[in-house]
Design a protein around this motif. Structure first.
Motif, PDB file in Angstrom:
ATOM      1  N   GLN A  31       2.790   5.813  12.767  1.00  0.00           N
ATOM      2  CA  GLN A  31       2.667   5.882  11.315  1.00  0.00           C
ATOM      3  C   GLN A  31       2.567   4.473  10.727  1.00  0.00           C
ATOM      4  O   GLN A  31       3.389   3.613  11.035  1.00  0.00           O
ATOM      5  CB  GLN A  31       3.875   6.601  10.710  1.00  0.00           C
ATOM      6  CG  GLN A  31       3.995   8.052  11.115  1.00  0.00           C
ATOM      7  CD  GLN A  31       5.175   8.740  10.452  1.00  0.00           C
ATOM      8  OE1 GLN A  31       5.941   8.120   9.706  1.00  0.00           O
ATOM      9  NE2 GLN A  31       5.335  10.018  10.714  1.00  0.00           N
ATOM     10  N   PRO A  32       1.570   4.209   9.864  1.00  0.00           N
ATOM     11  CA  PRO A  32       1.485   2.897   9.201  1.00  0.00           C
ATOM     12  C   PRO A  32       2.513   2.788   8.080  1.00  0.00           C
ATOM     13  O   PRO A  32       2.755   3.758   7.349  1.00  0.00           O
ATOM     14  CB  PRO A  32       0.062   2.884   8.645  1.00  0.00           C
ATOM     15  CG  PRO A  32      -0.281   4.333   8.440  1.00  0.00           C
ATOM     16  CD  PRO A  32       0.463   5.099   9.493  1.00  0.00           C
ATOM     17  N   ARG A  33       3.123   1.622   7.940  1.00  0.00           N
ATOM     18  CA  ARG A  33       4.149   1.434   6.924  1.00  0.00           C
ATOM     19  C   ARG A  33       3.951   0.079   6.256  1.00  0.00           C
ATOM     20  O   ARG A  33       4.286  -0.960   6.824  1.00  0.00           O
ATOM     21  CB  ARG A  33       5.527   1.501   7.581  1.00  0.00           C
ATOM     22  CG  ARG A  33       6.726   1.645   6.645  1.00  0.00           C
ATOM     23  CD  ARG A  33       6.828   3.006   5.994  1.00  0.00           C
ATOM     24  NE  ARG A  33       6.766   4.105   6.926  1.00  0.00           N
ATOM     25  CZ  ARG A  33       7.801   4.634   7.594  1.00  0.00           C
ATOM     26  NH1 ARG A  33       9.014   4.127   7.446  1.00  0.00           N
ATOM     27  NH2 ARG A  33       7.627   5.677   8.371  1.00  0.00           N
ATOM     28  N   PRO A  34       3.376   0.034   5.031  1.00  0.00           N
ATOM     29  CA  PRO A  34       3.186  -1.245   4.331  1.00  0.00           C
ATOM     30  C   PRO A  34       4.509  -1.839   3.867  1.00  0.00           C
ATOM     31  O   PRO A  34       5.355  -1.134   3.311  1.00  0.00           O
ATOM     32  CB  PRO A  34       2.298  -0.858   3.139  1.00  0.00           C
ATOM     33  CG  PRO A  34       2.530   0.615   2.941  1.00  0.00           C
ATOM     34  CD  PRO A  34       2.851   1.182   4.283  1.00  0.00           C
ATOM     35  N   ILE A  35       4.690  -3.144   4.131  1.00  0.00           N
ATOM     36  CA  ILE A  35       5.895  -3.851   3.694  1.00  0.00           C
ATOM     37  C   ILE A  35       5.494  -5.205   3.118  1.00  0.00           C
ATOM     38  O   ILE A  35       4.388  -5.692   3.347  1.00  0.00           O
ATOM     39  CB  ILE A  35       6.897  -4.058   4.855  1.00  0.00           C
ATOM     40  CG1 ILE A  35       6.308  -4.988   5.934  1.00  0.00           C
ATOM     41  CG2 ILE A  35       7.317  -2.718   5.452  1.00  0.00           C
ATOM     42  CD1 ILE A  35       7.316  -5.394   7.009  1.00  0.00           C
ATOM     43  N   LEU A  36       6.418  -5.806   2.396  1.00  0.00           N
ATOM     44  CA  LEU A  36       6.171  -7.125   1.801  1.00  0.00           C
ATOM     45  C   LEU A  36       6.701  -8.206   2.737  1.00  0.00           C
ATOM     46  O   LEU A  36       7.916  -8.414   2.858  1.00  0.00           O
ATOM     47  CB  LEU A  36       6.843  -7.221   0.424  1.00  0.00           C
ATOM     48  CG  LEU A  36       6.603  -8.518  -0.352  1.00  0.00           C
ATOM     49  CD1 LEU A  36       5.123  -8.729  -0.633  1.00  0.00           C
ATOM     50  CD2 LEU A  36       7.408  -8.509  -1.653  1.00  0.00           C
ATOM     51  N   PHE A  37       5.794  -8.903   3.410  1.00  0.00           N
ATOM     52  CA  PHE A  37       6.154  -9.922   4.384  1.00  0.00           C
ATOM     53  C   PHE A  37       6.990 -11.032   3.748  1.00  0.00           C
ATOM     54  O   PHE A  37       7.923 -11.563   4.368  1.00  0.00           O
ATOM     55  CB  PHE A  37       4.877 -10.487   5.011  1.00  0.00           C
ATOM     56  CG  PHE A  37       5.081 -11.555   6.041  1.00  0.00           C
ATOM     57  CD1 PHE A  37       6.103 -11.476   6.970  1.00  0.00           C
ATOM     58  CD2 PHE A  37       4.224 -12.654   6.089  1.00  0.00           C
ATOM     59  CE1 PHE A  37       6.278 -12.463   7.932  1.00  0.00           C
ATOM     60  CE2 PHE A  37       4.393 -13.636   7.050  1.00  0.00           C
ATOM     61  CZ  PHE A  37       5.424 -13.545   7.970  1.00  0.00           C
ATOM     62  N   ALA A  38       6.686 -11.387   2.504  1.00  0.00           N
ATOM     63  CA  ALA A  38       7.421 -12.463   1.828  1.00  0.00           C
ATOM     64  C   ALA A  38       8.906 -12.141   1.735  1.00  0.00           C
ATOM     65  O   ALA A  38       9.755 -13.031   1.862  1.00  0.00           O
ATOM     66  CB  ALA A  38       6.845 -12.697   0.436  1.00  0.00           C
ATOM     67  N   ALA A  94      -2.183   5.597  -2.560  1.00  0.00           N
ATOM     68  CA  ALA A  94      -3.202   6.423  -1.906  1.00  0.00           C
ATOM     69  C   ALA A  94      -2.631   7.240  -0.750  1.00  0.00           C
ATOM     70  O   ALA A  94      -3.374   7.941  -0.057  1.00  0.00           O
ATOM     71  CB  ALA A  94      -4.336   5.546  -1.404  1.00  0.00           C
ATOM     72  N   GLY A  95      -1.317   7.139  -0.527  1.00  0.00           N
ATOM     73  CA  GLY A  95      -0.679   7.962   0.484  1.00  0.00           C
ATOM     74  C   GLY A  95      -0.265   7.250   1.755  1.00  0.00           C
ATOM     75  O   GLY A  95       0.304   7.864   2.658  1.00  0.00           O
ATOM     76  N   SER A  96      -0.574   5.956   1.862  1.00  0.00           N
ATOM     77  CA  SER A  96      -0.211   5.146   3.033  1.00  0.00           C
ATOM     78  C   SER A  96      -0.789   5.678   4.342  1.00  0.00           C
ATOM     79  O   SER A  96      -0.253   5.405   5.418  1.00  0.00           O
ATOM     80  CB  SER A  96       1.324   5.034   3.172  1.00  0.00           C
ATOM     81  OG  SER A  96       1.885   4.357   2.084  1.00  0.00           O
ATOM     82  N   GLY A  97      -1.868   6.438   4.264  1.00  0.00           N
ATOM     83  CA  GLY A  97      -2.504   6.946   5.478  1.00  0.00           C
ATOM     84  C   GLY A  97      -3.464   5.938   6.074  1.00  0.00           C
ATOM     85  O   GLY A  97      -3.761   4.900   5.480  1.00  0.00           O
ATOM     86  N   TRP A  98      -3.974   6.262   7.253  1.00  0.00           N
ATOM     87  CA  TRP A  98      -4.862   5.322   7.944  1.00  0.00           C
ATOM     88  C   TRP A  98      -6.141   5.052   7.169  1.00  0.00           C
ATOM     89  O   TRP A  98      -6.687   3.946   7.231  1.00  0.00           O
ATOM     90  CB  TRP A  98      -5.187   5.834   9.342  1.00  0.00           C
ATOM     91  CG  TRP A  98      -4.042   5.721  10.294  1.00  0.00           C
ATOM     92  CD1 TRP A  98      -3.342   6.743  10.877  1.00  0.00           C
ATOM     93  CD2 TRP A  98      -3.442   4.506  10.773  1.00  0.00           C
ATOM     94  NE1 TRP A  98      -2.346   6.241  11.681  1.00  0.00           N
ATOM     95  CE2 TRP A  98      -2.383   4.867  11.647  1.00  0.00           C
ATOM     96  CE3 TRP A  98      -3.695   3.154  10.554  1.00  0.00           C
ATOM     97  CZ2 TRP A  98      -1.589   3.922  12.296  1.00  0.00           C
ATOM     98  CZ3 TRP A  98      -2.903   2.209  11.183  1.00  0.00           C
ATOM     99  CH2 TRP A  98      -1.866   2.603  12.047  1.00  0.00           C
ATOM    100  N   GLN A  99      -6.636   6.038   6.413  1.00  0.00           N
ATOM    101  CA  GLN A  99      -7.855   5.805   5.630  1.00  0.00           C
ATOM    102  C   GLN A  99      -7.634   4.692   4.600  1.00  0.00           C
ATOM    103  O   GLN A  99      -8.474   3.799   4.437  1.00  0.00           O
ATOM    104  CB  GLN A  99      -8.298   7.083   4.920  1.00  0.00           C
ATOM    105  CG  GLN A  99      -9.561   6.883   4.076  1.00  0.00           C
ATOM    106  CD  GLN A  99      -9.904   8.125   3.245  1.00  0.00           C
ATOM    107  OE1 GLN A  99      -9.235   9.143   3.315  1.00  0.00           O
ATOM    108  NE2 GLN A  99     -10.967   8.012   2.460  1.00  0.00           N
ATOM    109  N   ALA A 100      -6.506   4.756   3.924  1.00  0.00           N
ATOM    110  CA  ALA A 100      -6.187   3.740   2.919  1.00  0.00           C
ATOM    111  C   ALA A 100      -5.965   2.378   3.579  1.00  0.00           C
ATOM    112  O   ALA A 100      -6.390   1.341   3.055  1.00  0.00           O
ATOM    113  CB  ALA A 100      -4.944   4.151   2.133  1.00  0.00           C
ATOM    114  N   VAL A 101      -5.306   2.374   4.731  1.00  0.00           N
ATOM    115  CA  VAL A 101      -5.065   1.136   5.463  1.00  0.00           C
ATOM    116  C   VAL A 101      -6.390   0.508   5.900  1.00  0.00           C
ATOM    117  O   VAL A 101      -6.640  -0.683   5.687  1.00  0.00           O
ATOM    118  CB  VAL A 101      -4.171   1.410   6.691  1.00  0.00           C
ATOM    119  CG1 VAL A 101      -4.038   0.147   7.547  1.00  0.00           C
ATOM    120  CG2 VAL A 101      -2.797   1.906   6.254  1.00  0.00           C
TER     121      VAL A 101
END
Length: 209
Positions: A31-38, A94-101
């Motif tokens: 599962q992709p999970r966007p996070i803030l690296f900073a 957009a749902g954090s899915g692979w398409q959005a990624v």
């Protein structure tokens, strides 16, 4: 917990790893999970590679060389580092899915376009089905999800992006992809022999900073 891929759109190494992670996801349901690296850097009191003179230039060359050597089409955005919060929030909206990624990474790192504002991300409106990007990335629930994702990553011990979390094990960076694949095939591999010994090595000296 299913395998998780922690990433930030600011990272070209995440873009380079993306095709390999997508291939692994077909078999292992990552599962992709966007996070803030900073925020991760701030937690560990570290500078990012693009914030260190000399390392910044070398890192950019390494990224471009890796892309060229791998046959990956890559073009740096107009400025780097940049503020990735708008892109991260858009992905979540957009749902954090692979398409959005895939679409967001391609916008920034394949086409070399800015991704630091609703305006700069406008071309993604139709592909991601977001009618009003500015409204979407200003949503309180979207902001909270990004914050929660980042806190989850920090609590899991994440110290950089991209990171694959496979069970309790973390695999950091594009270079670690084959190592992660090895672990997926044999989860006991790094708990045996010399691997077990080096994980228990004592600290010989600590620098005073």
């Amino acid at each position: 917990m299913p395998p998780i891929w922690y990433f930030d759109f600011i990272s070209p190494f995440a873009f380079l790893q993306l095709p390999r992670v997508r291939a692994l996801a077909e078999r292992w349901a990552i599962q992709p999970r966007p996070i803030l690296f900073a925020a991760v850097l701030a937690h560990h009191r570290q500078l990012g590679p693009a914030e260190i003179e000399g390392k910044r230039e070398f890192t950019y060359r390494m990224v471009q060389w890796t892309a060229d050597a791998s046959g990956v089409e890559l073009k740096f955005p107009p400025a780097h580092p940049f503020n990735p919060i708008a892109a991260l929030r858009l992905c979540i909206a957009a749902g954090s899915g692979w398409q959005a990624v895939d679409a967001t990474f391609a916008h920034i790192w394949k086409h070399g376009l800015a991704g630091d504002s609703a305006e700069s991300l406008a071309a993604l409106s139709a592909p991601l089905g977001i009618a009003d990007i500015e409204h979407a990335i200003a949503s309180a629930s979207v902001k909270e999800e990004l914050r929660a994702n980042t806190e989850e990553a920090i609590a899991s011990g994440v110290f950089g992006v991209p990171t694959l979390k496979l069970g309790d094990e973390l695999f950091w960076g594009n270079d670690a992809t084959p190592m992660a694949e090895c672990f997926l095939e044999n989860p006991a591999v790094f708990s045996q022999g010399e691997y077990a010994r080096i994980c228990a090595l004592p600290v010989g000296v600590k620098r005073k900073i």
